[in-house]
Design a protein around this motif. Structure first.
Motif, PDB file in Angstrom:
ATOM      1  N   GLN A  95       0.826  -1.200   0.000  1.00 31.58           N
ATOM      2  CA  GLN A  95       0.000   0.000   0.000  1.00 31.58           C
ATOM      3  C   GLN A  95       0.868   1.260   0.000  1.00 31.58           C
ATOM      4  N   PHE A  96       1.949   1.232   0.767  1.00 32.12           N
ATOM      5  CA  PHE A  96       2.807   2.400   0.838  1.00 32.12           C
ATOM      6  C   PHE A  96       3.505   2.663  -0.494  1.00 32.12           C
ATOM      7  N   VAL A  97       3.965   1.624  -1.170  1.00 28.48           N
ATOM      8  CA  VAL A  97       4.588   1.800  -2.481  1.00 28.48           C
ATOM      9  C   VAL A  97       3.540   2.288  -3.489  1.00 28.48           C
ATOM     10  N   ARG A  98       2.354   1.721  -3.457  1.00 31.25           N
ATOM     11  CA  ARG A  98       1.293   2.142  -4.382  1.00 31.25           C
ATOM     12  C   ARG A  98       0.971   3.624  -4.188  1.00 31.25           C
ATOM     13  N   TRP A  99       0.779   4.048  -2.950  1.00 34.03           N
ATOM     14  CA  TRP A  99       0.493   5.454  -2.672  1.00 34.03           C
ATOM     15  C   TRP A  99       1.686   6.332  -3.045  1.00 34.03           C
ATOM     16  N   GLY A 100       2.894   5.847  -2.766  1.00 35.32           N
ATOM     17  CA  GLY A 100       4.089   6.615  -3.106  1.00 35.32           C
ATOM     18  C   GLY A 100       4.203   6.856  -4.599  1.00 35.32           C
ATOM     19  N   ARG A 101       3.949   5.830  -5.391  1.00 29.06           N
ATOM     20  CA  ARG A 101       4.001   5.979  -6.846  1.00 29.06           C
ATOM     21  C   ARG A 101       2.991   7.016  -7.324  1.00 29.06           C
ATOM     22  N   MET A 102       1.771   6.936  -6.797  1.00 29.50           N
ATOM     23  CA  MET A 102       0.733   7.896  -7.190  1.00 29.50           C
ATOM     24  C   MET A 102       1.113   9.314  -6.773  1.00 29.50           C
ATOM     25  N   PHE A 103       1.590   9.474  -5.557  1.00 30.12           N
ATOM     26  CA  PHE A 103       1.945  10.796  -5.042  1.00 30.12           C
ATOM     27  C   PHE A 103       3.083  11.403  -5.857  1.00 30.12           C
ATOM     28  N   ILE A 104       4.161  10.654  -6.042  1.00 26.96           N
ATOM     29  CA  ILE A 104       5.328  11.174  -6.745  1.00 26.96           C
ATOM     30  C   ILE A 104       4.975  11.499  -8.198  1.00 26.96           C
ATOM     31  N   ALA A 105       4.234  10.625  -8.866  1.00 26.58           N
ATOM     32  CA  ALA A 105       3.851  10.878 -10.256  1.00 26.58           C
ATOM     33  C   ALA A 105       2.945  12.108 -10.352  1.00 26.58           C
ATOM     34  N   ALA A 106       2.018  12.260  -9.437  1.00 31.62           N
ATOM     35  CA  ALA A 106       1.109  13.416  -9.456  1.00 31.62           C
ATOM     36  C   ALA A 106       1.862  14.716  -9.235  1.00 31.62           C
ATOM     37  N   ILE A 107       2.831  14.714  -8.349  1.00 31.28           N
ATOM     38  CA  ILE A 107       3.618  15.925  -8.102  1.00 31.28           C
ATOM     39  C   ILE A 107       4.497  16.213  -9.316  1.00 31.28           C
ATOM     40  N   ALA A 108       5.177  15.196  -9.822  1.00 38.72           N
ATOM     41  CA  ALA A 108       6.069  15.389 -10.973  1.00 38.72           C
ATOM     42  C   ALA A 108       5.310  15.942 -12.178  1.00 38.72           C
ATOM     43  N   ALA A 109       4.069  15.531 -12.369  1.00 37.83           N
ATOM     44  CA  ALA A 109       3.276  15.995 -13.510  1.00 37.83           C
ATOM     45  C   ALA A 109       2.996  17.496 -13.444  1.00 37.83           C
ATOM     46  N   GLN A 110       3.075  18.081 -12.264  1.00 38.60           N
ATOM     47  CA  GLN A 110       2.794  19.508 -12.091  1.00 38.60           C
ATOM     48  C   GLN A 110       4.009  20.397 -12.357  1.00 38.60           C
ATOM     49  N   PHE A 111       5.189  19.801 -12.447  1.00 40.19           N
ATOM     50  CA  PHE A 111       6.425  20.575 -12.562  1.00 40.19           C
ATOM     51  C   PHE A 111       7.175  20.163 -13.816  1.00 40.19           C
ATOM     52  N   ASP A 112       7.579  21.140 -14.622  1.00 44.78           N
ATOM     53  CA  ASP A 112       8.249  20.854 -15.890  1.00 44.78           C
ATOM     54  C   ASP A 112       9.502  20.009 -15.732  1.00 44.78           C
ATOM     55  N   ASP A 113      10.222  20.195 -14.627  1.00 49.79           N
ATOM     56  CA  ASP A 113      11.485  19.489 -14.429  1.00 49.79           C
ATOM     57  C   ASP A 113      11.378  18.336 -13.432  1.00 49.79           C
ATOM     58  N   GLY A 114      10.154  17.930 -13.055  1.00 50.19           N
ATOM     59  CA  GLY A 114       9.957  16.785 -12.180  1.00 50.19           C
ATOM     60  C   GLY A 114      10.199  17.095 -10.712  1.00 50.19           C
ATOM     61  N   VAL A 115      10.678  16.096  -9.975  1.00 53.58           N
ATOM     62  CA  VAL A 115      10.928  16.232  -8.538  1.00 53.58           C
ATOM     63  C   VAL A 115      12.319  15.718  -8.201  1.00 53.58           C
ATOM     64  N   TYR A 116      12.819  16.163  -7.062  1.00 56.50           N
ATOM     65  CA  TYR A 116      14.124  15.698  -6.604  1.00 56.50           C
ATOM     66  C   TYR A 116      14.252  15.981  -5.108  1.00 56.50           C
ATOM     67  N   ASN A 117      15.296  15.482  -4.525  1.00 60.46           N
ATOM     68  CA  ASN A 117      15.750  15.802  -3.181  1.00 60.46           C
ATOM     69  C   ASN A 117      16.998  14.973  -2.918  1.00 60.46           C
ATOM     70  N   VAL A 118      17.389  14.910  -1.672  1.00 57.20           N
ATOM     71  CA  VAL A 118      18.530  14.086  -1.275  1.00 57.20           C
ATOM     72  C   VAL A 118      18.070  13.092  -0.221  1.00 57.20           C
ATOM     73  N   VAL A 119      18.819  12.005  -0.105  1.00 61.66           N
ATOM     74  CA  VAL A 119      18.556  10.975   0.886  1.00 61.66           C
ATOM     75  C   VAL A 119      19.913  10.567   1.474  1.00 61.66           C
ATOM     76  N   HIS A 120      19.917  10.242   2.756  1.00 61.12           N
ATOM     77  CA  HIS A 120      21.160   9.826   3.400  1.00 61.12           C
ATOM     78  C   HIS A 120      21.682   8.577   2.707  1.00 61.12           C
ATOM     79  N   GLN A 121      22.981   8.546   2.508  1.00 59.05           N
ATOM     80  CA  GLN A 121      23.601   7.429   1.804  1.00 59.05           C
ATOM     81  C   GLN A 121      23.284   6.080   2.463  1.00 59.05           C
ATOM     82  N   ASP A 122      23.127   6.049   3.781  1.00 57.74           N
ATOM     83  CA  ASP A 122      22.878   4.795   4.487  1.00 57.74           C
ATOM     84  C   ASP A 122      21.399   4.485   4.706  1.00 57.74           C
ATOM     85  N   ASN A 123      20.499   5.307   4.183  1.00 59.70           N
ATOM     86  CA  ASN A 123      19.063   5.091   4.377  1.00 59.70           C
ATOM     87  C   ASN A 123      18.565   4.110   3.312  1.00 59.70           C
ATOM     88  N   ARG A 124      18.930   2.845   3.507  1.00 58.16           N
ATOM     89  CA  ARG A 124      18.633   1.811   2.520  1.00 58.16           C
ATOM     90  C   ARG A 124      17.132   1.628   2.288  1.00 58.16           C
TER      91      ARG A 124
END
Length: 160
Positions: A95-124
């Motif tokens: 459920q979390f992956v399904r919601w994550g895919r929908m959320f990220i795709a919906a946000i990316a669709a609103q912005f010409d250059d998509g989405v980004y951020n950083v994540v800690h190298q060890d946050n597997r």
């Protein structure tokens, strides 16, 4: 069962007390000196252009808050996305992956250059979730914040 809602003050407090260790480390790296996790999370919720909480109706508690904000970089039309949670998220992987895919795709669709951020190298766990949601996690520790290694991730609009 999980539901989504706008985060309440109680959600911010509860999540701050039960946050995953890696999410807490990431938040501390981007906090002001002396700032607590509850204050940083509250500030993130208030600064976001869109934010939701994932509420576990069985446990009657918030297990995740995620959001986005337009990048302050005026040169590009891109959003920063963020997500912090508790270890309880592991109980709802599909459920979390399904919601994550929908959320990220919906946000990316609103912005010409998509989405980004950083994540800690060890946050597997976060990097695995990002990849399952269609993000590209760039290898290597490209950045350091407060002596901690971080790497970039992105989700291009074309993928939305």
């Amino acid at each position: 069962m999980l539901t989504m809602r706008y985060p309440t003050t109680e959600d911010v407090m509860t999540l701050s007390l039960n946050i995953r260790a890696m999410d807490a480390l990431e938040m501390k790296c981007f906090s002001d000196p002396g700032e607590t996790i509850v204050h940083r999370l509250g500030a993130s919720v208030r600064a976001s252009d869109g934010v939701l909480a994932v509420y576990d109706t069985n446990l009657k508690t918030c297990i995740c808050i995620f959001g986005f904000l337009k990048s302050p970089d005026t040169e590009s039309d891109i959003a920063l996305i963020w997500c912090v949670g508790t270890n309880q998220l592991k109980e709802y992987p599909l459920q979390f992956v399904r919601w994550g895919r929908m959320f990220i795709a919906a946000i990316a669709a609103q912005f010409d250059d998509g989405v980004y951020n950083v994540v800690h190298q060890d946050n597997r766990l976060a990097k695995r979730w990002l990849r399952l949601c269609g993000c590209r996690v760039y290898p290597g520790a490209d950045l350091e914040y407060k002596d901690e290694p971080f790497t970039w991730f992105s989700y291009p609009k074309e993928a939305a």
